[in-house]
Design a protein around this motif. Structure first.
Motif, PDB file in Angstrom:
ATOM      1  N   TYR A 151       0.841  -1.202   0.000  1.00  0.00           N
ATOM      2  CA  TYR A 151       0.000   0.000   0.000  1.00  0.00           C
ATOM      3  C   TYR A 151       0.876   1.252   0.000  1.00  0.00           C
ATOM      4  O   TYR A 151       0.579   2.232  -0.683  1.00  0.00           O
ATOM      5  CB  TYR A 151      -0.921   0.033   1.214  1.00  0.00           C
ATOM      6  CG  TYR A 151      -1.825  -1.156   1.387  1.00  0.00           C
ATOM      7  CD1 TYR A 151      -2.161  -1.982   0.309  1.00  0.00           C
ATOM      8  CD2 TYR A 151      -2.361  -1.473   2.640  1.00  0.00           C
ATOM      9  CE1 TYR A 151      -2.995  -3.077   0.486  1.00  0.00           C
ATOM     10  CE2 TYR A 151      -3.196  -2.557   2.818  1.00  0.00           C
ATOM     11  CZ  TYR A 151      -3.510  -3.364   1.747  1.00  0.00           C
ATOM     12  OH  TYR A 151      -4.336  -4.450   1.923  1.00  0.00           O
ATOM     13  N   ASN A 162       1.073   4.122  -2.910  1.00  0.00           N
ATOM     14  CA  ASN A 162       0.835   5.535  -2.601  1.00  0.00           C
ATOM     15  C   ASN A 162       1.953   6.419  -3.142  1.00  0.00           C
ATOM     16  O   ASN A 162       1.700   7.516  -3.659  1.00  0.00           O
ATOM     17  CB  ASN A 162       0.698   5.719  -1.087  1.00  0.00           C
ATOM     18  CG  ASN A 162       0.224   7.106  -0.716  1.00  0.00           C
ATOM     19  OD1 ASN A 162      -0.815   7.578  -1.179  1.00  0.00           O
ATOM     20  ND2 ASN A 162       0.990   7.788   0.120  1.00  0.00           N
ATOM     21  N   LYS A 217       1.327   9.345  -5.949  1.00  0.00           N
ATOM     22  CA  LYS A 217       1.636  10.739  -5.618  1.00  0.00           C
ATOM     23  C   LYS A 217       3.004  11.172  -6.139  1.00  0.00           C
ATOM     24  O   LYS A 217       3.603  12.120  -5.621  1.00  0.00           O
ATOM     25  CB  LYS A 217       1.559  10.935  -4.103  1.00  0.00           C
ATOM     26  CG  LYS A 217       0.147  10.718  -3.554  1.00  0.00           C
ATOM     27  CD  LYS A 217       0.071  10.954  -2.057  1.00  0.00           C
ATOM     28  CE  LYS A 217      -1.361  10.791  -1.559  1.00  0.00           C
ATOM     29  NZ  LYS A 217      -1.458  10.979  -0.081  1.00  0.00           N
ATOM     30  N   THR A 228      -8.267   9.377  -3.295  1.00  0.00           N
ATOM     31  CA  THR A 228      -7.987   8.268  -2.366  1.00  0.00           C
ATOM     32  C   THR A 228      -8.278   6.931  -3.034  1.00  0.00           C
ATOM     33  O   THR A 228      -9.316   6.316  -2.806  1.00  0.00           O
ATOM     34  CB  THR A 228      -8.841   8.397  -1.083  1.00  0.00           C
ATOM     35  OG1 THR A 228     -10.236   8.488  -1.467  1.00  0.00           O
ATOM     36  CG2 THR A 228      -8.446   9.631  -0.287  1.00  0.00           C
ATOM     37  N   TYR A 270      -6.236   0.984  -2.310  1.00  0.00           N
ATOM     38  CA  TYR A 270      -5.016   0.188  -2.453  1.00  0.00           C
ATOM     39  C   TYR A 270      -5.245  -1.289  -2.122  1.00  0.00           C
ATOM     40  O   TYR A 270      -4.492  -2.149  -2.587  1.00  0.00           O
ATOM     41  CB  TYR A 270      -3.895   0.775  -1.589  1.00  0.00           C
ATOM     42  CG  TYR A 270      -3.488   2.169  -1.991  1.00  0.00           C
ATOM     43  CD1 TYR A 270      -3.379   2.512  -3.340  1.00  0.00           C
ATOM     44  CD2 TYR A 270      -3.223   3.157  -1.046  1.00  0.00           C
ATOM     45  CE1 TYR A 270      -3.014   3.791  -3.723  1.00  0.00           C
ATOM     46  CE2 TYR A 270      -2.847   4.434  -1.424  1.00  0.00           C
ATOM     47  CZ  TYR A 270      -2.749   4.750  -2.760  1.00  0.00           C
ATOM     48  OH  TYR A 270      -2.389   6.033  -3.141  1.00  0.00           O
TER      49      TYR A 270
END
Length: 456
Positions: A79, A83, A87, A314, A317
């Motif tokens: 996860y 992320n 990002k 969001t 994940y």
């Protein structure tokens, strides 16, 4: 120099990032030149991210396997990396980390401890744009690699040949550029290292005792560093690495003349990765029209890229983790030491269906197994971010240009327009009309279900 336009900028972002959003493309175009975009964004050095949790410094112990902590920590690790990819902005560091993860492939089932795999992942991040020769030296004594290819149990008197073989065959030179004797002698040199907790230590009594060995035509008392130095003195090494970079970022069938040019740049810059990548991404070769849209997205590119494209703040994940296994690209679990072969291997009658199921989930809010996802597209506000959101024909054009790497047929475009209009006429279309939300979802689903969407 390649022409500066949205098509070429989009192609560069598609290959160096895990997809991009409309805003990413706009920001990238603001740099004005490929040199600035590459130097000031894509290859910019950035601080190392915070670790996923404190477990990364926990001394590995068998108890964590029996308690289930290992599985929990690997999930968290996945996860965390998802992320970072999501990002990443306009920086390609994480793309290089994945390239190295596939190049120096290790399987979690053999390594077991996520602490070791995290340390290796951090090593790849440290050298994302750094010196590749130095990275090879550090990988040779990396705990995860020592465990995975049995260097942890190798002694000079009875050396294990696994890492020595893959060092020459898969990591540096390629088949045909070394002999079986080179493998056997290299295995002696690479012995002596043993994993102890989180680190690896050199134990001299476990090392080879010969005064010298002969490897690749040179006789010396090699150690890990001088062995790697000698391997990089071989002409085939730079060419092998550059060929693999070419296949990953340009085209799956390498242009050997250009690979030779890349190798010259690599050698002249003492195996620093940043000058090589700068040369590659500024080249006319990279931007050849026949290469645009010629790469099948790997599952991670598909999942992260689709989420970025729809500007989901969001992403789920957990959904990505589960689908990565179904789509045969579970992070930290490549099929073998050769890594994921990629390209056509990503698509089968099974995986193609699940790929569509994933992109559907971003629109329906339901995973393939019916479980709710934590984030999904709110279609009307998203559609209204497009300049031509109120002009149906132009809106379809804009979405296709952003979502797809190359133009589609007029017939497919007409189908997409019909899907968007859902029975109304062009002049009646508006994002403010009742029921348009459902129409937009069907339209975006249809675009992302096109075979062309699988390409970048």
């Amino acid at each position: 120099m390649p022409v500066w336009n949205s098509t070429h900028v989009g192609h560069l972002l598609a290959r160096t990032l895990f997809g991009y959003s409309k805003n990413d493309l706009s920001v990238a175009q603001g740099y004005g030149t490929f040199s600035d975009l590459i130097d000031l964004a894509l290859l910019k050095d950035t601080p190392a991210p915070a670790a996923p949790n404190t477990w990364v410094t926990t001394v590995p112990a068998a108890a964590q396997n029996t308690s289930g902590q290992t599985g929990t920590w690997y999930r968290e690790f996945n996860y965390w990396w998802f992320n970072l990819m999501h990002k990443e902005g306009l920086n390609m560091r994480e793309k290089m980390v994945l390239f190295y993860h596939n190049h120096f492939a290790n399987e979690r089932d053999k390594v077991q401890y996520p602490q070791h795999m995290y340390a290796q992942n951090a090593l790849f991040r440290k050298y994302a744009f750094g010196n590749f020769k130095q990275l090879v030296k550090e990988v040779a004594i990396d705990p995860a690699m020592l465990i995975y290819l049995d260097g942890n149990n190798s002694r000079g008197a009875t050396p294990n040949e696994n890492f020595a073989r893959e060092l020459l065959e898969l990591f540096t030179m390629g088949i045909g550029n070394y002999s079986e004797l080179d493998v056997k002698q290299s295995a002696k040199v690479l012995s002596g290292w043993q994993v102890n907790g989180l680190t690896a230590n050199f134990v001299s009594t476990r090392w080879y005792t010969e005064a010298s060995v002969t490897i690749l035509g040179k006789t010396a008392k090699f150690d890990v560093n001088t062995l790697v130095d000698h391997i990089f003195e071989q002409k085939s090494t730079a060419e092998f690495i550059c060929r693999k970079l070419y296949k990953e970022f340009v085209y799956y069938k390498p242009n050997e003349a250009f690979v030779t040019q890349m190798a010259d740049v690599f050698r002249s810059n003492k195996y620093e990765m940043k000058p090589l990548l700068r040369f590659l991404f500024n080249s006319e070769e990279f931007f050849k029209a026949s290469y645009i849209g010629s790469k099948i997205k790997n599952p991670i590119e598909l999942m992260i890229g689709s989420s970025k494209l729809l500007e989901l703040p969001t992403p789920d994940y957990i959904n990505m983790y589960e689908l990565s296994r179904v789509l045969q690209m579970q992070l930290f679990q490549p099929p073998d030491v050769a890594g994921w072969p990629g390209q056509r291997d990503w698509i089968s009658s099974t995986t193609y269906s699940y790929r569509g199921g994933f992109t559907d989930s971003l629109l329906t809010g339901k995973r393939y197994n019916g479980v709710n996802v934590t984030g999904k597209l709110v279609p009307v506000p998203y559609a209204q971010t497009f300049t031509n959101s109120e002009k149906a024909v132009e809106f379809v054009e804009d979405v296709c240009k952003l979502f797809l790497a190359f133009p589609i047929t007029a017939k497919k475009k007409a189908f997409l327009l019909e899907t968007l209009l859902a029975g109304t006429i062009v002049t009646n279309y508006s994002t403010y009309s009742p029921g348009v939300s459902a129409n937009l979802l069907q339209f975006f689903r249809a675009v992302m279900r096109l075979p062309e969407f699988q390409l970048c």
